[in-house]
Design an enzyme around this catalytic site. Structure first.
Site, PDB file in Angstrom:
ATOM      1  N   GLU A   1       0.670  -1.277   0.073  1.00 17.04           N
ATOM      2  CA  GLU A   1      -0.023   0.108  -0.113  1.00 17.04           C
ATOM      3  C   GLU A   1       0.890   1.412  -0.088  1.00 17.04           C
ATOM      4  OE1 GLU A   1      -3.583   0.697   2.809  1.00 17.04           O
ATOM      5  OE2 GLU A   1      -2.193   2.063   3.685  1.00 17.04           O
TER       6      GLU A   1
ATOM      7  N   LYS B   1       7.828   3.969   1.725  1.00 18.12           N
ATOM      8  CA  LYS B   1       9.194   3.790   1.827  1.00 18.12           C
ATOM      9  C   LYS B   1       9.657   2.433   0.910  1.00 18.12           C
ATOM     10  CE  LYS B   1       9.657   5.488   6.783  1.00 18.12           C
ATOM     11  NZ  LYS B   1      10.133   5.214   8.130  1.00 18.12           N
TER      12      LYS B   1
ATOM     13  N   GLY C   1     -15.260   4.897   6.130  1.00 17.26           N
ATOM     14  CA  GLY C   1     -14.422   6.159   6.458  1.00 17.26           C
ATOM     15  C   GLY C   1     -14.806   6.398   7.746  1.00 17.26           C
ATOM     16  N   ASP C   2     -13.831   6.923   8.651  1.00 20.59           N
ATOM     17  CA  ASP C   2     -14.032   7.509   9.894  1.00 20.59           C
ATOM     18  C   ASP C   2     -14.755   8.817   9.957  1.00 20.59           C
ATOM     19  OD1 ASP C   2     -12.304   5.622  10.861  1.00 20.59           O
ATOM     20  OD2 ASP C   2     -10.467   6.780  10.564  1.00 20.59           O
TER      21      ASP C   2
ATOM     22  N   ALA D   1      -9.323  11.379   3.969  1.00 19.06           N
ATOM     23  CA  ALA D   1     -10.469  11.653   4.782  1.00 19.06           C
ATOM     24  C   ALA D   1     -11.543  12.489   3.963  1.00 19.06           C
ATOM     25  CB  ALA D   1     -10.255  12.225   6.102  1.00 19.06           C
TER      26      ALA D   1
ATOM     27  N   TYR E   1      -7.041   6.728   0.007  1.00 21.74           N
ATOM     28  CA  TYR E   1      -7.970   7.637  -0.259  1.00 21.74           C
ATOM     29  C   TYR E   1      -8.257   8.548   1.050  1.00 21.74           C
ATOM     30  CZ  TYR E   1     -11.951   9.276  -2.731  1.00 21.74           C
ATOM     31  OH  TYR E   1     -13.065   9.819  -3.787  1.00 21.74           O
TER      32      TYR E   1
END
Length: 288
Positions: free
Chosen positions: A17, A272, A108-109, A51, A49
């Site tokens: 990811e 990374k 989503g949150d 927020a 994606y």
């Protein structure tokens, strides 16, 4: 290419990811980092994606870039919090135009500040999954938390919500990070008992900085084993040592998962390439 072809195969795979930038100025840097991960030739990658869809344009642009430049299939995250059916339809149309076939559907949150009900149009992720199924031939994945979603009342309701996603059209599930594989195995057993049989891809987060531990616990409420706390206590003040130890711990988790029949792993690379490469190098003979 649809990632279900990989996830439903017996071949061992490790995917990654990456996350998009928040500004135009940061795009080139993020694009370079994502490219470094893509150069490892993973079976697929996912792009998060922001927020409330805050990185929508960058998510799709980065996903398109990875697919075009590196021929690596991409799963684009899509959240529906605060979204309308019209706005989601617009995103799906754009994805079709860019050749994006794979979506990770997320509710989503809950936003801290929002004028009105952020879930008025899509109350649950299962509602988003159903809507996507109506809009096109996408391969749809969903999220799960081995230690239970923070907003779930209990394990039974949590499992019921996951079953609703699958019944709505989710072809596979990807887990939130965890640091104790026994928690994942127990969750998988309970999920099968609840009648959910789609593939479940464990999500592994290599912790390479001490501050990430606090953030991980805050984000997912995950348990941190004492042996991992000892690693952070010993190496947390030495960035190079902490990165090496974090890669080793994540590698150990992955090897144990593969040894126990879990063939597909998704790694949260945190953009990374060195971390992604460290894990691939450690597994060269295992996934080769």
């Amino acid at each position: 290419m649809k990632v279900s072809e990989y996830i439903n195969s017996d071949k061992v795979t490790v995917s990654f990811e990456v996350f998009p930038p928040k500004t135009d100025a940061a795009f080139e840097k993020v694009e370079k980092a994502a490219g470094g991960v893509a150069e490892l030739n993973p079976p697929y990658m996912s792009v998060t994606y922001g927020a409330g869809g805050s990185t929508r344009g960058y998510t799709i642009k980065l996903a398109e870039n990875i697919q075009e430049k590196y021929s690596v299939p991409v799963v684009s995250h899509l959240t529906c919090v605060g979204a309308t059916k019209e706005s989601i339809s617009s995103v799906l149309s754009e994805m079709k135009e860019k050749g994006i076939e794979n979506i990770l559907a997320l509710r989503g949150d809950r936003p801290q500040e929002f004028d009105g009900d952020p879930f008025a149009n899509f109350k649950h992720a299962s509602d988003l999954v159903s809507f996507i199924k109506e809009q096109g031939d996408f391969c749809i994945g969903g999220a799960c938390n081995p230690e239970m979603h923070p907003e779930s009342e209990n394990r039974k309701s949590d499992l019921a919500a996951l079953k609703a996603k699958v019944d709505a059209g989710c072809e596979y599930l990807v887990s939130q990070m965890f640091f104790d594989n026994n928690i994942f195995y127990s969750f998988l057993y309970k999920l099968r008992e609840a009648g959910v049989y789609v593939p479940v891809v464990p999500g592994i987060m290599p912790i390479t900085r001490a501050v990430q531990v606090e953030n991980a616990v805050k984000l997912s409420g995950c348990n941190v084993p004492e042996r991992f706390k000892a690693i952070v206590d010993r190496f947390g003040d030495n960035p190079a040592a902490m990165e090496q130890a974090g890669i080793a711990y994540a590698t150990d988790q992955i090897i144990d998962l593969i040894a126990n029949g879990i063939n597909h792993i998704h790694v949260y690379s945190m953009n990374k390439p060195s971390v992604a490469k460290g894990i691939i190098d450690n597994l060269s003979e295992i996934i080769g």
